[in-house]
Design a protein around this motif. Structure first.
Motif, PDB file in Angstrom:
ATOM      1  N   UNK A 176      35.814  41.783  22.247  1.00 56.13           N
ATOM      2  CA  UNK A 176      36.443  40.475  22.073  1.00 56.13           C
ATOM      3  C   UNK A 176      37.941  40.606  21.847  1.00 56.13           C
ATOM      4  N   UNK A 177      38.740  39.743  22.489  1.00 55.63           N
ATOM      5  CA  UNK A 177      40.174  39.701  22.177  1.00 55.63           C
ATOM      6  C   UNK A 177      40.359  39.253  20.722  1.00 55.63           C
ATOM      7  N   UNK A 178      41.539  39.466  20.185  1.00 55.89           N
ATOM      8  CA  UNK A 178      41.807  39.048  18.814  1.00 55.89           C
ATOM      9  C   UNK A 178      41.836  37.527  18.727  1.00 55.89           C
ATOM     10  N   UNK A 179      41.519  37.025  17.551  1.00 53.87           N
ATOM     11  CA  UNK A 179      41.566  35.595  17.313  1.00 53.87           C
ATOM     12  C   UNK A 179      43.015  35.092  17.375  1.00 53.87           C
ATOM     13  N   UNK A 227      34.630  39.347  29.375  1.00 53.94           N
ATOM     14  CA  UNK A 227      35.122  39.585  30.740  1.00 53.94           C
ATOM     15  C   UNK A 227      35.911  38.370  31.203  1.00 53.94           C
ATOM     16  N   UNK A 228      37.151  38.586  31.639  1.00 55.66           N
ATOM     17  CA  UNK A 228      37.977  37.514  32.205  1.00 55.66           C
ATOM     18  C   UNK A 228      37.767  37.501  33.716  1.00 55.66           C
ATOM     19  N   UNK A 273      22.880  40.751  22.350  1.00 50.33           N
ATOM     20  CA  UNK A 273      24.253  40.944  22.834  1.00 50.33           C
ATOM     21  C   UNK A 273      24.845  39.579  23.163  1.00 50.33           C
ATOM     22  N   UNK A 274      26.089  39.378  22.787  1.00 51.36           N
ATOM     23  CA  UNK A 274      26.820  38.161  23.127  1.00 51.36           C
ATOM     24  C   UNK A 274      27.807  38.481  24.243  1.00 51.36           C
ATOM     25  N   UNK A 275      27.689  37.752  25.361  1.00 49.81           N
ATOM     26  CA  UNK A 275      28.600  37.922  26.490  1.00 49.81           C
ATOM     27  C   UNK A 275      29.529  36.718  26.551  1.00 49.81           C
ATOM     28  N   UNK A 276      30.829  36.952  26.590  1.00 45.77           N
ATOM     29  CA  UNK A 276      31.807  35.891  26.768  1.00 45.77           C
ATOM     30  C   UNK A 276      32.419  36.067  28.147  1.00 45.77           C
ATOM     31  N   UNK A 277      32.167  35.097  29.025  1.00 44.32           N
ATOM     32  CA  UNK A 277      32.645  35.164  30.409  1.00 44.32           C
ATOM     33  C   UNK A 277      33.687  34.056  30.572  1.00 44.32           C
ATOM     34  N   UNK A 310      22.939  36.034  24.324  1.00 43.73           N
ATOM     35  CA  UNK A 310      23.581  34.742  24.546  1.00 43.73           C
ATOM     36  C   UNK A 310      24.786  34.946  25.445  1.00 43.73           C
ATOM     37  N   UNK A 311      25.082  33.911  26.243  1.00 43.94           N
ATOM     38  CA  UNK A 311      26.219  33.963  27.161  1.00 43.94           C
ATOM     39  C   UNK A 311      27.077  32.732  26.897  1.00 43.94           C
ATOM     40  N   UNK A 312      28.331  32.953  26.556  1.00 46.13           N
ATOM     41  CA  UNK A 312      29.292  31.881  26.332  1.00 46.13           C
ATOM     42  C   UNK A 312      30.282  31.881  27.490  1.00 46.13           C
ATOM     43  N   UNK A 313      30.256  30.814  28.270  1.00 44.67           N
ATOM     44  CA  UNK A 313      31.040  30.713  29.495  1.00 44.67           C
ATOM     45  C   UNK A 313      32.156  29.692  29.292  1.00 44.67           C
TER      46      UNK A 313
END
Length: 938
Positions: A251-254, A313-314, A363-367, A387-390
């Motif tokens: 994760x990128x920094x807040x 992932x960006x 696992x949490x995926x942030x797309x 979970x996937x957060x898009x």
């Protein structure tokens, strides 16, 4: 009296208690209404959703039926404030300790935040204990019942998972056997039962459970068990359930300046709560609204719930472009620990390998910045508690099994808080008003505010007022909202390029429509006659339109400026012509209804033309339609003037403004007339210009009698010179009326208007002029002569079928009768006027005012005061300050006679001063009379 202690139950059994005693809600319709509202506590439930839940067959007048049902429910509860009407629906107000569902969700939230498994398990047990042991079918829609049951089963599944992690498999097995029988198609319970049996070494039983689950799924659904069950089956066969895994956080920094959004974050935490099936949530919204920042913040808050990894992932880079599904799968497999040399070459094989790696993992995926569903669909987990957060600029409606959360611009003080984080509280406090203006000019859009904040931080000495001044110019605002690495226009352009050609056209054409909102059909009309519904769907799905309730949409202010810049490069007149033709055709319908109450000039028809009449389905309520489309109509008038079509603008105004008068907003209507006058004069069209000035004077009567008089005088001189006889009559009548209102009756002008009108064709003009003559005669103490004129004119008006005109004459007869001391005749005239109101609130307000005077004369002072208050309320709602102030005079009169002299004096003084400020002094003697009487009695 102590407030009742309420208790509403919805978990497994529906009931209502007050102070421990059951409250009987006998009607099934009432039960369903109450239960549906309780299933969404403190949320606005759309009226259409309530109607669908309550009635199997939608009633003819669903809105009225629902309103009556709500009213009766309030009565049944004995609490009128419990169910509140809100824009678009209804909301029930309920405290946490009053509703078991709220207690349940609160306990679940506490369980999620618990520091250790034992505390989490105890809270889950307390939450599940709120459910009835013997559930009874609830009076809810199937969707709401399923949602409640899903809440319970998810909590129960989590509680069992904690038992298994704590080694209490033997205790969990009986409950799991019951659950698999009651919910045979829920694979997660079969999987937990297999795990429990595997833990106690009952491999044979675990294999038997798999066989049973497989048979049930095949028979009921015709499918094979999912990956999780198959993996457990393989583990049972081999007796091995181990596997290596190295959790990774990418994760990128807040963002240090993240502000607000607590409600959205809470919603995301709920939606992304680990469950037996993978959760997918799409955070979407317009460019620059802060989707990525929000997703990173939410992901950090969820880290502890996904201990097996948090990946990021960006999917877009402004230099490298879009990331493909094939490339994304490679990134995620590397994050899972697969060596680069072992990653499959084919996309399908990569997807299967990723699903296998994620099975049974949390696992949490942030797309981030997904352009289309195809980019990420192969990467979605097939099973497990992932979970996937898009984030996306589009709603990604074709992404299966996804929940969606739209992100809007910052609300409340969120914009100020963001600027404060960036430039410091001292600068904000020193220029608070300019800081608030900056937030408004940036549309509370985080990207725009970050750009503004960055520019201000570069120059600590620069005043906020200077940047606000630069942003005020709409022509250059988007140019100003750019700084190194951030640019609002570039962000909008990326979304625009992703639209289809017809959607791009639609966005450009929104520049012709009002920013306050417009209907879908209007967008279709300006987009080459396209399907408006499909166009708003396309633009809404890309967050370029915002729903405004009902069938109305608007563009964000910065999107509107971008659309206007795009539209400047094309000829929009054909599109405007299509819209104007529709509005003119609809305007004909509106005027046909308005002609029943209007006493204004007949609509202008450009020489050599015929009225526009398109083949459109008739309107159910033309006046209601005009009210709903007020902003669109006024915007179209302005647009027509801009392109030189002042004659069309004048006709449209004449057709619809009589109906728009019913809704007040006279300054807005006067401004529209002024715009037409300016455009007509620029084109050398004196007649249209002076007609528009006449209309402006009519609209201004509610605010400034003296200004209206000056305009009427100028109009009369112009129409006399132009030979426009009917327009001259109306203008002279306006002059006489204004002078009467200023208590300077002009009998010569009033008589001149009647003489000219007597020989003319416009009999409404004659009746209106005669009524004003009678009013003027009253002021000259020629009251009996005034009554004669009114009776004669009323006979003429009855032939015209203009109820408002006839009602006005009956009202004047009532006033004249009061002056003659004939209270009975005055009451009779009021009764004659009442059936002629025609739904015109102005007529109703004036009649109520007059009835108040009659009731005072009859000695019914309390009724007179109540009637005058209703009149004042109507005029206040309409924005007619002059009429509202005159109602206060007669309210004060009724109060004085009723003995409430202090309030009477205060109201008389308030009304006298308000009318004087507007140049209307006709009632000043009445106000002074009340004040003098109060003074003598003090």
């Amino acid at each position: 009296m102590a407030k009742a202690a309420w208790r509403f139950r919805l978990l497994g059994r529906f009931s209502v208690c007050a102070d421990g005693e059951p409250v009987r809600i006998r009607s099934r319709l009432h039960q369903t209404l109450l239960a549906t509202l309780l299933a969404h506590p403190d949320q606005v439930v759309p009226a259409d959703d309530l109607v669908d839940a309550i009635w199997h067959r939608r009633p003819k007048n669903a809105s009225n039926s629902l309103h009556v049902l709500v009213k009766r429910l309030r009565a049944a509860l004995g609490d009128p404030d419990r169910v509140r009407a809100e824009p678009g629906g209804y909301r029930i107000v309920v405290a946490e300790d009053e509703l078991d569902l709220l207690e349940f969700t609160t306990l679940l939230a506490k369980a999620r935040e618990a520091g250790d498994p034992a505390a989490e398990r105890a809270l889950l047990a307390e939450a599940l204990g709120l459910w009835s042991d013997e559930p009874v079918p609830l009076p809810l829609s199937e969707a709401d019942r399923r949602e409640l049951e899903e809440l319970r089963l998810t909590a129960l599944s989590r509680a069992i998972a904690l038992d298994l992690e704590a080694g209490r498999a033997a205790e969990a097995i009986p409950e799991l056997r019951r659950l698999t029988q009651r919910h045979p198609l829920r694979e997660s319970f079969w999987a937990q039962l297999m795990r429990a049996l595997h833990q106690i070494g009952a491999q044979a039983e675990a294999l038997a459970v798999y066989a049973e689950a497989r048979a049930v799924l095949a028979e009921e659904l015709g499918v094979e068990p999912g990956a999780e069950l198959r993996d457990l089956h393989a583990a049972a066969l081999s007796g091995d359930s181990s596997g290596e895994w190295a959790p990774v956080c990418q994760l990128p920094s807040r963002a240090e300046d993240f502000v607000g959004r607590e409600d959205v974050l809470e919603r995301l935490e709920q939606l992304l709560e680990p469950a037996e099936a993978a959760r997918v949530v799409v955070v979407w919204g317009q460019p620059g609204v802060g989707k990525s920042t929000l997703a990173v913040e939410a992901a950090h808050r969820l880290r502890e719930r996904y201990p097996d990894g948090q990946w990021f992932a960006a999917l877009y880079d402004r230099h490298a472009g879009r990331t493909s599904a094939h490339e994304l799968l490679e990134q995620l497999l590397l994050a899972s620990g697969v060596p680069a040399g072992q990653i499959p070459a084919q996309t399908g094989a990569r997807a299967a390998a990723l699903r296998a790696r994620l099975a049974d993992r949390r696992v949490l995926l942030v797309l981030d910045d997904v352009a289309e569903s195809a980019q990420i669909a192969p990467a979605l987990p097939g099973t497990g508690r992932c979970a996937v957060l898009v984030t996306s600029r589009r709603s990604l409606l074709d992404l299966p099994n996804a929940r969606r959360v739209r992100v809007d611009p910052l609300r409340g003080d969120g914009g100020i808080d963001l600027l404060t984080r960036m430039i410091g509280g001292a600068r904000i406090a020193a220029e608070r008003a300019h800081a608030e203006e900056l937030v408004r000019l940036c549309g509370a859009l985080p990207l725009a505010l970050r750009i503004a904040g960055a520019r201000l931080s570069l120059r600590p000495e620069a005043p906020l007022a200077a940047l606000a001044q630069r942003l005020r110019d709409e022509r250059t605002r988007l140019d100003e909202l750019a700084v190194e690495g951030m640019e609002v226009r570039a962000s909008l352009s990326l979304t625009y390029r992703g639209l289809s050609p017809v959607a791009q056209t639609a966005l450009r054409r929104t520049a012709l429509l009002p920013r306050t909102g417009f209907p879908a059909w209007a967008l279709g009309a300006v987009t080459d006659g396209g399907d408006g519904d499909r166009l708003v769907e396309a633009l809404t799905a890309s967050a370029l339109l915002e729903p405004r309730g009902g069938d109305r949409y608007r563009t964000h202010d910065l999107v509107a400026l971008y659309a206007r810049d795009l539209a400047a490069e094309e000829d929009s007149r054909p599109a405007l012509r299509r819209l104007l033709d529709v509005l003119l055709s609809r305007g004909e319908e509106v005027y046909r209804e308005a002609a029943r109450w209007t006493e204004e000039l007949q609509p202008y028809q450009p020489p050599g033309t015929t009225p526009v009449r398109l083949d459109l389905p008739p309107l159910e309520c033309p006046a209601g339609w005009a009210s709903a489309e007020r902003d669109l109509l006024l915007a179209a008038i302005d647009q027509a003037c801009s392109v030189g079509w002042h004659a069309d603008a004048a006709r449209l105004a004449d057709l619809v403004i009589p109906a728009l008068h019913l809704g007040g907003g006279f300054e807005q209507l006067a401004a529209a007339r002024q715009r037409i006058a300016e455009a007509a004069r620029a084109a050398g069209d004196e007649l249209v210009a002076w007609r528009a000035d006449y209309g402006r004077a009519e609209a201004s009567l509610a605010e400034d009698v003296a200004e209206s008089e000056r305009t009427f005088v100028a109009c009369a001189e112009a129409f006399d010179r132009l030979g426009a006889t009917t327009e001259l009559v109306y203008s002279l009548t306006g002059v006489a009326f204004c002078r009467m209102m200023r208590n300077e009756p002009d009998l010569e002008t009033a008589e001149r208007a009647v003489r000219i009108a007597e020989t003319g064709e416009d009999r409404i003009a004659y009746c209106t002029a005669s009524r004003t003559l009678a009013q003027t005669l009253q002021q000259h103490d020629r009251v009996r002569e005034a009554m004669w004129v009114l009776k004669k004119t009323t006979q003429e008006a009855l032939k015209l079928d203009v109820p408002s005109l006839t009602a006005g004459l009956f009202r004047e007869m009532a006033r004249t009768a009061l002056l003659l001391g004939d209270t009975e005749a005055a009451a009779s005239a009021c009764a004659e006027a009442a059936p002629l109101l025609s739904g015109n609130p102005h007529d109703e307000g004036w009649l109520l005012q007059l009835r108040s005077r009659v009731e005072t004369a009859q000695g019914r002072f309390a009724e007179a005061a109540a009637t005058a208050r209703r009149s004042h309320e109507i005029f206040t709602d309409l924005g007619d300050r002059r009429a509202a102030a005159s109602s206060l005079i007669w309210l004060a009169d009724a109060l004085w006679h009723g003995g409430e002299r202090t309030e009477a004096a205060a109201l008389a003084r308030q009304a006298r001063d308000a009318l004087a400020a507007m140049g209307s002094t006709i009632l000043a003697p009445q106000a002074e009379h009340i004040l003098n009487r109060v003074g003598r009695s003090a």
